[in-house]
Design a protein around this motif. Structure first.
Motif, PDB file in Angstrom:
ATOM      1  N   GLY A 128      32.854 -23.815 -16.391  1.00  0.00           N
ATOM      2  CA  GLY A 128      32.057 -22.731 -15.840  1.00  0.00           C
ATOM      3  C   GLY A 128      32.180 -21.446 -16.636  1.00  0.00           C
ATOM      4  N   SER A 129      31.572 -20.383 -16.096  1.00  0.00           N
ATOM      5  CA  SER A 129      31.529 -19.087 -16.784  1.00  0.00           C
ATOM      6  C   SER A 129      31.910 -17.954 -15.844  1.00  0.00           C
ATOM      7  CB  SER A 129      30.113 -18.824 -17.318  1.00  0.00           C
ATOM      8  OG  SER A 129      29.727 -19.799 -18.258  1.00  0.00           O
ATOM      9  N   LEU A 130      32.448 -16.913 -16.425  1.00  0.00           N
ATOM     10  CA  LEU A 130      32.724 -15.662 -15.722  1.00  0.00           C
ATOM     11  C   LEU A 130      32.464 -14.517 -16.690  1.00  0.00           C
ATOM     12  CD1 LEU A 130      36.136 -16.284 -13.874  1.00  0.00           C
ATOM     13  CD2 LEU A 130      33.913 -15.939 -12.787  1.00  0.00           C
ATOM     14  N   ARG A 131      32.135 -13.349 -16.136  1.00  0.00           N
ATOM     15  CA  ARG A 131      32.009 -12.155 -16.965  1.00  0.00           C
ATOM     16  C   ARG A 131      32.912 -11.070 -16.405  1.00  0.00           C
ATOM     17  NH1 ARG A 131      26.946  -8.152 -18.431  1.00  0.00           N
ATOM     18  NH2 ARG A 131      27.283  -7.453 -16.286  1.00  0.00           N
ATOM     19  N   LEU A 132      33.791 -10.595 -17.251  1.00  0.00           N
ATOM     20  CA  LEU A 132      34.672  -9.497 -16.882  1.00  0.00           C
ATOM     21  C   LEU A 132      34.070  -8.176 -17.349  1.00  0.00           C
ATOM     22  CD1 LEU A 132      38.163 -10.958 -17.882  1.00  0.00           C
ATOM     23  CD2 LEU A 132      36.896 -11.230 -15.738  1.00  0.00           C
ATOM     24  N   SER A 133      34.275  -7.135 -16.562  1.00  0.00           N
ATOM     25  CA  SER A 133      33.819  -5.789 -16.923  1.00  0.00           C
ATOM     26  C   SER A 133      35.011  -4.842 -16.927  1.00  0.00           C
ATOM     27  CB  SER A 133      32.777  -5.284 -15.923  1.00  0.00           C
ATOM     28  OG  SER A 133      31.652  -6.122 -15.883  1.00  0.00           O
ATOM     29  N   CYS A 134      34.954  -3.854 -17.809  1.00  0.00           N
ATOM     30  CA  CYS A 134      36.002  -2.835 -17.862  1.00  0.00           C
ATOM     31  C   CYS A 134      35.324  -1.481 -18.036  1.00  0.00           C
ATOM     32  CB  CYS A 134      36.968  -3.099 -19.001  1.00  0.00           C
ATOM     33  SG  CYS A 134      38.244  -1.813 -19.198  1.00  0.00           S
ATOM     34  N   ALA A 135      35.359  -0.666 -17.000  1.00  0.00           N
ATOM     35  CA  ALA A 135      34.780   0.667 -17.050  1.00  0.00           C
ATOM     36  C   ALA A 135      35.847   1.658 -17.481  1.00  0.00           C
ATOM     37  CB  ALA A 135      34.213   1.055 -15.687  1.00  0.00           C
TER      38      ALA A 135
END
Length: 125
Positions: free
Chosen positions: A16-23
């Motif tokens: 599967g896939s995931l997307r991480l974000s970093c603000a």
């Protein structure tokens, strides 16, 4: 004060896939290095992928090349890590790191002094 806020972790099946974000906030310059590191239980923290906003140079660990993609939306001061074809061995706490004097080359990523709180990524087999 530099602040990094991560989001996007979770539980996913292998493949599967995931997307991480970093603000990011608090930097006095737009030219800084930002990236993702991970730490699995009983193991040392390792660099996964980094990007330098000044020249878009990117680094990928050999274990994630071809599966993960890092990007930076400079207008939003947010970095992303798109993770595809996830494997159980990708399971770890993922930390966003950044620094004005951070170093990013195609073979090295480091000297990061600011860190986010971490987000758990769990890949089930």
């Amino acid at each position: 004060e530099v602040q990094l806020v991560e989001s996007g972790g979770g539980l996913v099946q292998a493949g599967g896939s995931l997307r991480l974000s970093c603000a990011a906030s608090g930097f006095t310059s737009d030219d800084y290095a930002i990236g993702w590191f991970r730490q699995a239980p009983g193991k040392e923290r390792e660099g996964v992928s980094c990007i330098h906003r000044a020249d878009d140079v990117t680094y990928y660990a050999d274990s994630v090349k071809g599966r993960f993609t890092i990007s930076s939306d400079n207008a939003k001061n947010t970095a992303y890590l798109q993770m595809n074809s996830l494997k159980p061995e990708d399971t770890a706490v993922y930390y966003c790191g950044a620094a004005i004097d951070g170093i990013v080359t195609e073979t090295f990523c480091g000297k990061f002094g600011s860190w986010g709180q971490g987000t758990q990524v769990t890949v089930s087999s």
